[in-house]
Design an enzyme around this catalytic site. Structure first.
Site, PDB file in Angstrom:
ATOM      1  N   LYS A 126      25.341  21.350  -5.549  1.00 19.31           N
ATOM      2  CA  LYS A 126      25.218  22.804  -5.631  1.00 19.31           C
ATOM      3  C   LYS A 126      26.078  23.475  -4.557  1.00 19.31           C
ATOM      4  O   LYS A 126      26.824  24.397  -4.821  1.00 19.31           O
ATOM      5  CB  LYS A 126      23.745  23.184  -5.485  1.00 19.31           C
ATOM      6  N   GLU A 152      26.505  13.387   2.272  1.00 17.39           N
ATOM      7  CA  GLU A 152      26.503  12.143   1.487  1.00 17.39           C
ATOM      8  C   GLU A 152      27.465  12.246   0.306  1.00 17.39           C
ATOM      9  O   GLU A 152      28.265  11.347   0.039  1.00 17.39           O
ATOM     10  CB  GLU A 152      25.095  11.869   0.918  1.00 17.39           C
ATOM     11  N   GLY A 170      17.952  22.700  -6.243  1.00 16.90           N
ATOM     12  CA  GLY A 170      18.425  21.346  -6.539  1.00 16.90           C
ATOM     13  C   GLY A 170      17.407  20.531  -7.318  1.00 16.90           C
ATOM     14  O   GLY A 170      17.727  19.906  -8.332  1.00 16.90           O
ATOM     15  N   ARG A 171      16.165  20.537  -6.857  1.00 17.46           N
ATOM     16  CA  ARG A 171      15.153  19.664  -7.483  1.00 17.46           C
ATOM     17  C   ARG A 171      14.701  20.171  -8.841  1.00 17.46           C
ATOM     18  O   ARG A 171      13.933  19.508  -9.524  1.00 17.46           O
ATOM     19  CB  ARG A 171      13.970  19.475  -6.527  1.00 17.46           C
ATOM     20  N   GLU A 188       9.269  18.260  -1.221  1.00  9.49           N
ATOM     21  CA  GLU A 188      10.263  19.224  -0.728  1.00  9.49           C
ATOM     22  C   GLU A 188       9.809  20.645  -1.082  1.00  9.49           C
ATOM     23  O   GLU A 188      10.082  21.591  -0.347  1.00  9.49           O
ATOM     24  CB  GLU A 188      11.652  18.938  -1.318  1.00  9.49           C
ATOM     25  N   HIS A 210       0.468  -5.711  -8.784  1.00 12.76           N
ATOM     26  CA  HIS A 210       0.657  -6.928  -7.999  1.00 12.76           C
ATOM     27  C   HIS A 210       1.191  -6.600  -6.611  1.00 12.76           C
ATOM     28  O   HIS A 210       1.766  -7.457  -5.938  1.00 12.76           O
ATOM     29  CB  HIS A 210       1.582  -7.880  -8.748  1.00 12.76           C
ATOM     30  N   LYS A 214      20.077  17.042   9.811  1.00 16.30           N
ATOM     31  CA  LYS A 214      21.513  17.085   9.470  1.00 16.30           C
ATOM     32  C   LYS A 214      22.310  17.541  10.685  1.00 16.30           C
ATOM     33  O   LYS A 214      23.399  17.030  10.963  1.00 16.30           O
ATOM     34  CB  LYS A 214      21.763  18.073   8.324  1.00 16.30           C
TER      35      LYS A 214
HETATM   36  O1  F6P Z   1      17.930  17.330   0.813  1.00 20.30           O
HETATM   37  C1  F6P Z   1      18.242  18.677   0.841  1.00 20.30           C
HETATM   38  C2  F6P Z   1      18.964  19.132  -0.361  1.00 20.30           C
HETATM   39  O2  F6P Z   1      19.420  20.382  -0.055  1.00 20.30           O
HETATM   40  C3  F6P Z   1      18.143  19.126  -1.645  1.00 20.30           C
HETATM   41  O3  F6P Z   1      17.311  20.224  -1.720  1.00 20.30           O
HETATM   42  C4  F6P Z   1      19.201  19.079  -2.678  1.00 20.30           C
HETATM   43  O4  F6P Z   1      18.710  18.708  -3.927  1.00 20.30           O
HETATM   44  C5  F6P Z   1      20.139  18.064  -2.069  1.00 20.30           C
HETATM   45  O5  F6P Z   1      20.084  18.333  -0.687  1.00 20.30           O
HETATM   46  C6  F6P Z   1      21.548  18.095  -2.584  1.00 20.30           C
HETATM   47  O6  F6P Z   1      22.149  19.323  -2.364  1.00 20.30           O
HETATM   48  P1  F6P Z   1      23.523  19.692  -3.049  1.00 20.30           P
HETATM   49  O7  F6P Z   1      23.303  19.726  -4.519  1.00 20.30           O
HETATM   50  O8  F6P Z   1      23.908  21.021  -2.498  1.00 20.30           O
HETATM   51  O9  F6P Z   1      24.512  18.628  -2.685  1.00 20.30           O
END
Ligand code: F6P
Length: 534
Positions: free
Chosen positions: A218, A224, A275-276, A361, A392, A501
């Site tokens: 987003k 990452e 995002g979620r 979250e 198990h 972060k």
């Molecule tokens: O972990 C924090 C967060 O902002 C989530 O809410 C989100 O889904 C994820 O990182 C990824 O964010 P982006 O889509 O901006 O890379």
């Protein structure tokens, strides 16, 4: 605004009545017992099961009686959950800390195919075209692109690079529908972790000229995702890949950054999609590639069935509302600090991880919308694993451990494989576990004693299909929203993920050779010294 004048659950008139009822019926030696409840009421299953087609939820094995359920429903009424829901559906800015509307539901009510489901939408869902004006065109583009990828024999592999909500929903849906035999087209892979082992394991299995990378972020600023995207692009070029723009596309609300990266196309969406909650938006591109346009539309239709139910069913029969009230009852009255999710379907093995983000979250907060400290506990720990594997591993603790953990069994009536003798066994095991948790067993030896009276919910899907999966995931979304609404918190921000972060930057610099700053604590400095010594 009307919806802003809502009392928090613990400040309602009904709250002390709930406390009194809890003390009278659920605490002490004569506390509520599920075995007695079933013995006294032959219709307990009918009374405590709810339907939101295609889903059925059996709450009869929960530590809940009718007076508690009625008081809880009154709580939802007094907290004005319906006004809050309608404000969300009308596109008002209910995400107050970020001053945004919450628009994931709206994405389910547009159609890129000229159909206009919005015309059949519940009255509360208003202004879809003005809340997300670009959505219909973007959705049509996205679905056309997905179809083109599916039809292109030159693309054998598609890699979704994203994390959190840009990974979990699409990953879950693709896994689920693949197991259900509903996917076709190129192979789909998901890479989320900044740990390079994940990408490094995948790359040697790919051929650069036959791979499409979808960078889903987003913000297009998540460490990452950017790290993995850059490494994938470096690999692509090192393999002789020539046309980055053709082999890298983006899904992002930050089109400028996606273009600067080199993505040939960027499917955009608005800031109102958290995002979620985003798999219904172009973030679901990988899903659309896996199941095609018709499949994706069926996924949206399943979610819309739940939207309609949520918008129109009375509170007492409203499944997301009743599940959220049950969550509140378990957390704030029974004092249960976690909930185990046990999907009895291999395709749903990712569901606990998906729900961890959605629920923790969203509702892992300690202040309300007005900034006041909460007095009632908020999000419980969501955890779990697919059955029967969990039996198990941790089911020992569920049956005989010192903590009571409510279990949520998710069952799928029909299976998609043709292997005889598996599915009946699987379903029998799920039902047996919820029965054993409830009944317990007197033991001749203390270690063979099972206390029983341990609560569970069973959710039932007729089969695993795009439609039923859409309904299931929309149910969970609405439930998380209602629970946050009762607690008076903002379920749509996530400031808690920011601090770590920020620290990572300074620590990474120290790890890469810069002298550690004095601001670093002794433990971090000590560990850094060890790490640098290796
Ligand atoms: O972990 C924090 C967060 O902002 C989530 O809410 C989100 O889904 C994820 O990182 C990824 O964010 P982006 O889509 O901006 O890379």
């Amino acid at each position: 605004m009307d919806w802003q004048q809502r009392p928090r659950c613990d400040e309602t008139a009904v709250w002390p009545r709930l406390v009194a009822h809890f003390r009278q019926r659920f605490a002490g030696p004569r506390a509520f017992d599920l075995r007695q409840a079933f013995a006294q009421d032959a219709r307990r299953f009918e009374r405590f099961s709810l339907e939101a087609p295609p889903l059925l939820a059996d709450l009869s094995k929960q530590l809940l009686d009718e007076p508690a359920q009625q008081l809880l429903t009154e709580l939802a009424r007094e907290c004005r959950v319906e006004a809050h829901r309608d404000a969300m559906l009308a596109g008002e800015r209910i995400n107050t800390s970020e001053r945004r509307a919450v628009t994931h539901v709206h994405w389910r009510w547009v159609s890129g195919q000229g159909l206009a489901p919005v015309e059949q939408a519940p009255a509360a869902i208003k202004n879809v075209a003005s809340v997300i004006p670009e959505a219909a065109a973007v959705q049509a583009d996205m679905l056309a692109f997905a179809e083109a990828v599916r039809a292109n024999p030159g693309i054998t592999d598609v890699v979704n690079i994203g994390i959190g909500g840009s990974d979990l929903g699409p990953r879950l849906a693709v896994q689920a529908l693949r197991a259900a035999g509903q996917t076709s087209g190129p192979r789909l892979h998901f890479v989320a972790n900044m740990d390079g082992h994940e990408l490094a394991e995948l790359l040697p299995r790919l051929s650069a000229d036959r791979t499409l990378f979808i960078i889903v972020s987003k913000t297009f600023g998540t460490a990452e995702t950017l790290r993995n995207a850059q490494s994938a692009r470096d690999w692509f070029l090192a393999q002789g890949g020539a046309d980055v723009a053709r082999h890298f596309v983006a899904v992002s609300a930050n089109a400028a950054a996606a273009r600067a990266f080199g993505a040939g196309r960027c499917f955009g969406f608005d800031e109102g999609v958290g995002g979620r909650f985003s798999l219904w938006s172009p973030v679901g591109l990988a899903i659309a590639i896996a199941i095609g346009r018709a499949g994706f539309q069926a996924l949206l239709a399943g979610a819309r069935a739940l939207d309609r139910h949520f918008a129109e069913a009375p509170l007492a029969r409203n499944l997301p509302v009743q599940l959220a009230l049950l969550d509140l009852w378990c957390r704030n009255f029974l004092g249960l600090a976690s909930r185990c999710v046990a999907p009895y379907h291999y395709g749903l093995r990712q569901l606990p991880a998906y729900l961890q983000q959605l629920e923790m979250e969203s509702n892992g907060k300690r202040v309300d919308l007005g900034g006041r400290a909460l007095t009632a506990a908020s999000a419980a720990v969501t955890w779990g694993q697919a059955g029967s594997n969990g039996q198990h591993a941790f089911f020992q603790m569920l049956h005989q451990g010192s903590d009571v953990v409510p279990v949520e069994f998710v069952l799928v009536a029909r299976c998609a494989h043709g292997l005889p003798g598996h599915h009946d066994k699987l379903l029998a095991n799920a039902l047996a576990q919820s029965r054993a948790l409830m009944l317990g067993q007197a033991g001749d030896l203390p270690e063979r004693h099972f206390p029983g009276n341990r609560p569970s919910t069973t959710l039932l899907l007729p089969e695993l299909s795009p439609h039923s999966l859409g309904a299931l995931l929309a149910l969970y979304e609405h439930r998380a929203f209602v629970l946050g609404s009762l607690w008076g918190i903002n379920s749509f921000d996530q400031w808690g993920v920011e601090l770590g972060k920020r620290h990572a930057g300074a620590i990474e610099a120290a790890l890469c050779g810069q002298p550690p700053g004095d601001e670093l604590d002794g433990s971090t400095r000590g560990l850094l010294a060890r790490l640098r010594g290796h």
